[in-house]
Design a protein around this motif. Structure first.
Motif: not given
Length: 246
Positions: A96-117
Motif C-alpha cells: 500500500y504505497a500512499d495514504a489513499a491506498a490505506l483507506f481504499g479497498p484491500p489489494h488483490e495481492a494482499d495475502a494477509i488474510q490466510a495467515p492472520l485467520s
C-alpha cells in the motif's frame, strides 16, 4: 477469573477506541489481554513505509515498531491489561504505497488474510468470555482485513463488543467510510461509561502517534474530552452483565 480479549489492528487502536472499558474490566477483576495484529519490525523500510516513520520525527535507522511495542506495553500496564503482539507487517509494508491506498479497498495481492485467520484461530481455540474488536470505521485497510479475518474464524456464540474506531469516527471526512455498516447496524448499540482517566493515561503512552494524530498531548486531551467517557459498541451475542452502562 473471566477473560476479555481485545483484537486491535495497530499498537494504539484498542486504547484509543475503548481504553476506558478495558480499564473498567481490569478493575472489576477480569483478565484483559490486548492482542495487536500488525506489529512486525521491518528492517530498512523504503518509500511510503519509511515516510510513515519519518513523519513521526524518527530517523531512518530507528526500529519504529520496537518503539511502538514499548509504548503499547506501557499503555497496557496503565489499563491493567497484558499485551500480545502478532508478527504481521502493517499495510505500508504490504504494497500500500500512499495514504489513499490505506483507506481504499484491500489489494488483490494482499495475502494477509490466510495467515492472520490462522493466528486468530489459534488464539480463539480457548474462547474468552468476551471479545472486543473494531468495526473498521474509517476504512483503514488494516482494520478492514482484521475484521474480515475475525468474521471468518469467530466461534459461534462468542459475545463480541465491536468498538467504534477512534479517532476516525470523530473526523467528519471519515464518517461515511463504514465498510461493514450493514453487518454492524444489524446489532444493537451498547453504550458503556469508560474510565476516562485510565483511557487518557494509556493513550498518552503512544508518544510517537500523538503529534501525527492529535497535534500533541494537549490535542489528545481535547479530543478525548470532546468524546467524553462514553464508549459506543455494537453488541453481538450475549455480552456478560455487570458492565456499567452509560
Amino acid at each position: 477469573m473471566p477473560r476479555a480479549l481485545a483484537l486491535s489492528p495497530h499498537l494504539d487502536d484498542a486504547a484509543f477506541s475503548c481504553g476506558g472499558t478495558l480499564a473498567n474490566l481490569a478493575q472489576a477483576g477480569w483478565s484483559v489481554t490486548v492482542v495487536t495484529a500488525f506489529t512486525r519490525s521491518v528492517p530498512d523500510p523504503k518509500g511510503f513505509a519509511l515516510a510513515c516513520q519519518l513523519d513521526k520525527g524518527l530517523p531512518p535507522e530507528a526500529d519504529y515498531m520496537a518503539i511502538r511495542r514499548a509504548e503499547d506495553a506501557e499503555a497496557c500496564a496503565r489499563l491493567g491489561a497484558a499485551p500480545l503482539w502478532l508478527d504481521f507487517p502493517e499495510a505500508p509494508h504490504r504494497g500500500y504505497a500512499d495514504a489513499a491506498a490505506l483507506f481504499g479497498p484491500p489489494h488483490e495481492a494482499d495475502a494477509i488474510q490466510a495467515p492472520l485467520s490462522h493466528a486468530l484461530t489459534a488464539l480463539l481455540a480457548e474462547p474468552p468470555d468476551l471479545l472486543l474488536a473494531p468495526q473498521a470505521v474509517g476504512g483503514h485497510v488494516d482494520h478492514v482485513q482484521l475484521v474480515a479475518a475475525i468474521r471468518a474464524v469467530l466461534p459461534a456464540g462468542l459475545p463480541v463488543l465491536w468498538w467504534t474506531d477512534f479517532p476516525y469516527a470523530a473526523r467528519p471526512r471519515q464518517k461515511a467510510a463504514r465498510p461493514f455498516a450493514a453487518l454492524m447496524d444489524a446489532w444493537p448499540e451498547r453504550v458503556l461509561h469508560g474510565d476516562a482517566a485510565s483511557r487518557l493515561a494509556a493513550c498518552a503512552a503512544y508518544a510517537t502517534q500523538l503529534g501525527f494524530q492529535f497535534g500533541g498531548p494537549a490535542g489528545l486531551r481535547q479530543a478525548l474530552d470532546a468524546a467524553g467517557p462514553v464508549e459506543r459498541f455494537r453488541e453481538a451475542g450475549r455480552v456478560p452483565i455487570g458492565m456499567r452502562a452509560a
